[in-house]
Motif scaffolding. Sequence first.
Motif, PDB file in Angstrom:
ATOM      1  N   GLY A 167      -7.448  -0.254  -0.601  1.00 32.74           N
ATOM      2  CA  GLY A 167      -6.312  -0.700  -1.394  1.00 32.74           C
ATOM      3  C   GLY A 167      -5.289  -1.488  -0.588  1.00 32.74           C
ATOM      4  O   GLY A 167      -4.704  -2.443  -1.091  1.00 32.74           O
ATOM      5  N   ALA A 168      -5.084  -1.106   0.677  1.00 35.79           N
ATOM      6  CA  ALA A 168      -4.049  -1.777   1.465  1.00 35.79           C
ATOM      7  C   ALA A 168      -4.398  -3.241   1.678  1.00 35.79           C
ATOM      8  O   ALA A 168      -3.564  -4.133   1.490  1.00 35.79           O
ATOM      9  N   ALA A 169      -5.669  -3.505   2.045  1.00 36.45           N
ATOM     10  CA  ALA A 169      -6.080  -4.886   2.276  1.00 36.45           C
ATOM     11  C   ALA A 169      -6.020  -5.673   0.973  1.00 36.45           C
ATOM     12  O   ALA A 169      -5.571  -6.827   0.944  1.00 36.45           O
ATOM     13  N   GLY A 170      -6.445  -5.049  -0.128  1.00 38.51           N
ATOM     14  CA  GLY A 170      -6.402  -5.727  -1.416  1.00 38.51           C
ATOM     15  C   GLY A 170      -4.980  -6.064  -1.820  1.00 38.51           C
ATOM     16  O   GLY A 170      -4.700  -7.163  -2.307  1.00 38.51           O
ATOM     17  N   MET A 171      -4.085  -5.120  -1.584  1.00 38.19           N
ATOM     18  CA  MET A 171      -2.693  -5.355  -1.932  1.00 38.19           C
ATOM     19  C   MET A 171      -2.119  -6.494  -1.105  1.00 38.19           C
ATOM     20  O   MET A 171      -1.347  -7.314  -1.585  1.00 38.19           O
ATOM     21  N   ALA A 172      -2.529  -6.556   0.168  1.00 38.14           N
ATOM     22  CA  ALA A 172      -2.042  -7.617   1.035  1.00 38.14           C
ATOM     23  C   ALA A 172      -2.469  -8.979   0.506  1.00 38.14           C
ATOM     24  O   ALA A 172      -1.729  -9.960   0.589  1.00 38.14           O
ATOM     25  N   VAL A 173      -3.678  -9.034  -0.075  1.00 38.81           N
ATOM     26  CA  VAL A 173      -4.144 -10.304  -0.632  1.00 38.81           C
ATOM     27  C   VAL A 173      -3.386 -10.635  -1.919  1.00 38.81           C
ATOM     28  O   VAL A 173      -3.074 -11.790  -2.204  1.00 38.81           O
ATOM     29  N   LEU A 174      -3.057  -9.606  -2.683  1.00 32.65           N
ATOM     30  CA  LEU A 174      -2.388  -9.834  -3.977  1.00 32.65           C
ATOM     31  C   LEU A 174      -0.935 -10.277  -3.825  1.00 32.65           C
ATOM     32  O   LEU A 174      -0.427 -11.050  -4.637  1.00 32.65           O
ATOM     33  N   LEU A 175      -0.279  -9.759  -2.792  1.00 32.73           N
ATOM     34  CA  LEU A 175       1.167  -9.947  -2.697  1.00 32.73           C
ATOM     35  C   LEU A 175       1.641 -11.387  -2.893  1.00 32.73           C
ATOM     36  O   LEU A 175       2.578 -11.619  -3.645  1.00 32.73           O
ATOM     37  N   SER A 187      -0.310   3.477   3.373  1.00 28.61           N
ATOM     38  CA  SER A 187      -0.007   2.060   3.538  1.00 28.61           C
ATOM     39  C   SER A 187      -0.226   1.256   2.258  1.00 28.61           C
ATOM     40  O   SER A 187       0.466   0.277   2.030  1.00 28.61           O
ATOM     41  N   SER A 188      -1.168   1.664   1.387  1.00 29.36           N
ATOM     42  CA  SER A 188      -1.307   0.874   0.168  1.00 29.36           C
ATOM     43  C   SER A 188      -0.100   1.106  -0.735  1.00 29.36           C
ATOM     44  O   SER A 188       0.347   0.202  -1.441  1.00 29.36           O
ATOM     45  N   MET A 189       0.479   2.309  -0.691  1.00 31.05           N
ATOM     46  CA  MET A 189       1.701   2.558  -1.450  1.00 31.05           C
ATOM     47  C   MET A 189       2.867   1.764  -0.867  1.00 31.05           C
ATOM     48  O   MET A 189       3.741   1.289  -1.592  1.00 31.05           O
ATOM     49  N   ALA A 190       2.880   1.633   0.469  1.00 30.22           N
ATOM     50  CA  ALA A 190       3.942   0.848   1.099  1.00 30.22           C
ATOM     51  C   ALA A 190       3.881  -0.589   0.613  1.00 30.22           C
ATOM     52  O   ALA A 190       4.899  -1.210   0.304  1.00 30.22           O
ATOM     53  N   LEU A 191       2.650  -1.103   0.513  1.00 25.50           N
ATOM     54  CA  LEU A 191       2.513  -2.478   0.030  1.00 25.50           C
ATOM     55  C   LEU A 191       2.851  -2.572  -1.446  1.00 25.50           C
ATOM     56  O   LEU A 191       3.408  -3.571  -1.894  1.00 25.50           O
ATOM     57  N   LEU A 192       2.518  -1.534  -2.196  1.00 28.63           N
ATOM     58  CA  LEU A 192       2.882  -1.531  -3.609  1.00 28.63           C
ATOM     59  C   LEU A 192       4.399  -1.597  -3.750  1.00 28.63           C
ATOM     60  O   LEU A 192       4.932  -2.352  -4.573  1.00 28.63           O
ATOM     61  N   LEU A 193       5.080  -0.830  -2.893  1.00 28.23           N
ATOM     62  CA  LEU A 193       6.541  -0.876  -2.901  1.00 28.23           C
ATOM     63  C   LEU A 193       7.041  -2.284  -2.589  1.00 28.23           C
ATOM     64  O   LEU A 193       7.976  -2.770  -3.223  1.00 28.23           O
ATOM     65  N   SER A 194       6.401  -2.925  -1.601  1.00 24.74           N
ATOM     66  CA  SER A 194       6.775  -4.304  -1.281  1.00 24.74           C
ATOM     67  C   SER A 194       6.616  -5.166  -2.508  1.00 24.74           C
ATOM     68  O   SER A 194       7.453  -6.015  -2.810  1.00 24.74           O
ATOM     69  N   GLY A 195       5.495  -4.942  -3.228  1.00 21.34           N
ATOM     70  CA  GLY A 195       5.251  -5.699  -4.455  1.00 21.34           C
ATOM     71  C   GLY A 195       6.357  -5.448  -5.475  1.00 21.34           C
ATOM     72  O   GLY A 195       6.841  -6.377  -6.115  1.00 21.34           O
ATOM     73  N   PHE A 196       6.771  -4.190  -5.593  1.00 21.71           N
ATOM     74  CA  PHE A 196       7.867  -3.854  -6.506  1.00 21.71           C
ATOM     75  C   PHE A 196       9.106  -4.680  -6.176  1.00 21.71           C
ATOM     76  O   PHE A 196       9.760  -5.244  -7.046  1.00 21.71           O
ATOM     77  N   ILE A 197       9.408  -4.727  -4.887  1.00 16.79           N
ATOM     78  CA  ILE A 197      10.616  -5.434  -4.469  1.00 16.79           C
ATOM     79  C   ILE A 197      10.495  -6.923  -4.785  1.00 16.79           C
ATOM     80  O   ILE A 197      11.437  -7.544  -5.250  1.00 16.79           O
TER      81      ILE A 197
END
Lengths: 364, 657
Positions: B39-47, B326-336
């Motif tokens: 999930g973390a790598a996927g989220m990094a691509v999505l951001l 870390s995937s939640m951390a990236l999700l939070l980044s996405g939220f922001i």
Amino acid sequence: MTANRWARTLAATAAILGAFTMGAAAADIDFKGKTINVIVPYTEGGGSDLYARLFVPYLRKHLPGNPVVVIRNMPGGGSIMGSNHFHTSAKPDGLTIVATSSSTLVAQLLAGKKREFDVLKWRHFIVSPQGTVAYAITKTGVTGKDPVADIQTLRKQKLKYGSKQPDAGELRVILAFELLDMKVDVVFGLARGEVRQAMMRGEIELNHDTAETYLANGAKMEKDGEVVPLFTLGYPKGAEIVRDPTFPKLNTAGELYEKLNGKPPSGPLYDAYKSFVNLGVAASKGFALPPGTPDEIRDVYVAAMKKTIEDPDFKKSAGDEVGDVPQLFGKDADFAIKQAVDLSPETNKWLLDFLASRYGFKPS
Amino acid sequence: MFDIIVSTFVQLLSGWHLVYLLLGVLLGLVFGVLPALGGAAGMAVLLPFVFGMPPALALPMMIGMMAVTPTADTFSSVLMGIPGGNSSQATVLDGFPMSKRGEAARALSAAFTSSLVGGLFGAIVLTFAVVAAKPLLLMIGFGEQLLLVLLALTMVGTLAGLNPLKGLATCGLGLLAGMIGTAPTSGTQRLTGDLAYLLDGPPLPIIALGLFAIPEIVDLVRRQSSISKDGVNIGSGWIEGIKDTFRHWGLVLRCSVIGVVVGAMPGLGGSVINWMAYSHAVQSAKDKSQFGKGDVRGVLAPESANNAQDGGHLIPTLLFGIPAGSSMALLLSGFILIGLKPGLEMVTNNLSLTYTIIWSLAIANVIGAAACVLISQPISRLTTVPSTIIAPFMFVIIFFAAAQSTRSWYDLIAVMVIGALGVYLKRFGWPRPAFMIGFVLSTQLENGIYRVVQIYQWSFLTRPVAIVLLLIVLISLGMALWYREHNRVLTEEGVHSQLGRGPQLLFFGALFAATAFALIESFNWQFAAALFPRSVAIVTLLLLVPLGYILLTAKSPNTAFFELEREEFSEGVEEHSNEYFMLWLLGYVGIIALLGFALGSAVFVYVFMWRKASVSHLACALSAAAVFALLAGLNYWLGISYVDGLLQSFELPWPLN
């Protein structure tokens, strides 16, 4: 390698040399068709990774020739692995940049022989300052009405504060507590969010957050009467430290010292503290080009960054992360880095003695 | 509240919302299937794509991606024995043996169905938790967190294998391995061998790949059979897998509870939860004899827990703005990035968005599981391919996954070293799950003890939640002690024979020396940093000494002995040792050093297939080209970078660079 590629490389080299010798305008540098690697020496999801990801689309938009920009996360060794790789293998052609953060600067001071990089040789083109607020839970008796009285209340107690490890950027806050003569027991191995949660449970009394995190989380707790802000670490302006523009009403730790002791702070503790304010506040995050990169290339990056900061889209999406405080570019960025890590021998010795006697830390 | 729940559901199923959700699910499937890219790598691509998107569209995409990665990462765990992600390590233990037995489709569909149940359960709990969980979560202090770690540790008892001395000593070794790196209390560097790579400790994926994947695949190529020996009823198993989930519905539900509760609590990371669920399955089962040999319950438990844990993780993420992992951390980044401020306001002012998140989680779980079940039947045929053909690809996948840790050379060297350790642990019967649990819990255990001593001393044991947890710990400990596998007949012909003990003694000596070395080293460290590793090293040595005595002196078969080499090999197979194939891997690393990862992998696949699988040069070349094209494509589309070789020090055009 194709002939076409050779031609382009030669042209780029010629352009760089030309710019170098004749002082031609930065407009000659063109990254068309090139790929720019952004080395992020942290894992995906950390603050520095997010910072880099905020800028990447705008680097592409505002660098001449709209190059492809890709992030390479190279975590390990608390940013030492990626930073070493950058320092030893990146060519000064403007095609590789590194994301920096306060941990990298702490490593510069304390990592010993594992560090192969030298941030003083890097060509920084932007650093983004981020203020730091220290706060305490109201259970300790602090009210926020009289900041000097609050510190005096706290001095009478045994307090706990959470930090990752002794050799980390949080040392700036530990030094501030030390400056104000507070008896603080540091609980190690904790991330900021964990500390905030522990504060809500009443297990830890003191915490700090960066300005933006505080506005997002701490401010709500402040409004609910759970916590009271004590001081900011201030904001470096040249060689001085002034009040944080985000929190103009809060004292700096230095001001509180003066009010408590009747004289301005000085000596190796204060010098070490100032260096860590530069390290953790002024140069908290940023980007740099490798050693030996010509001024012309750096100027192009500085120009792209200035455009990015003014870009309305960037302001909209990144305003919360980068904040509304002025960014430092080029030479100003270099100056902040130098203030952060270029310690005098006696300050350096004091710092190592402090870490060794208090926490048993020895650089290897 | 209920009108919001319904209206967000209707909104989510209409127009673009569903499209974005599906996009997220698709990306999540891709990232889930590729091992070590979770999930973390996927989220990094999505951001980059969510910048400025309206939250009602961006949220379904991000959650959809995140929700299905723990479902899809089951493929490599079950089919190849390669742990697909940190949250599905335990799935390998029974999933892969099921594949070997020709029940890949059954294992997969059981995994996906239980994932679905777990995911939905997580979403349901989240629905109510976002409005009510805050006071409960604030009762979990550092003391309670330490007890949770202890609880997880007591579960080792059930995974320690036949010989308790051996099992506990292996756990001690895992704890010691987990202490490699910087000690938080003093910044002291422990057992890093002056390598910057080890400052943060050995990366978890490397340990999982080395301990579980490499030994299994080496074993497979040695036997030169396909993964499943009889591939007759592969296709029909998938309905059976769905039935399994409902046959063991109690277990699936209990493991979902473990996932969501432990996921919501601070202190234990996602990599522990699947082990806790697995141990629970073993503890609670009446007939434990099939665990580790392909018991479907060993698949159901971790898979239901690891999907439920997303719902659990989201509780503190939404309530406090504190990411769990870390995937939640990236999700939070996405939220922001899309203008949301996680925290209590999410629940008070933005309730409709919160329910968008929950519904996205639920719907994505359904779609993801359905998609995976549909492809599980054809994809299971992979297990009927001869191992000499499929093994080179599996090795490429392992090295690919390993190098995602720090993208450096050290990853490849580290996975080789851990792989060698894993091969011998397997061969001589030192339980690898016990090592893994020790490793995963080490940091939390040490930090937890220090924190509790600093903040509470013993007074935390008077807190109500702590008392309950302490009771659970004691019960779990009691069960671990009480449980013994009886009536096993040990013979001189079997793996527990006392004959041919030389290699075993050699390996024992190496482990003993390593532990003693850690103990001696600890005298160079600052006291607080040395205390915990020193205690663990001493206890481990105390366990090793009697074990060594038995190994040296026993005159009859004993559970202390274990030699897998005594097992029968299939007839007519050209026999090679473990070491022989480890040398092949070393050669692979050598080629990467010359040509870089992408090209080196292609060459490795070509040579391996040519020498070992006796297929035509054309087939070899096509396979090699396919590997290269796939790696290049991943680089192009997902921006994944590889380790460079000597060749890359010259300037080359893509994709050679």
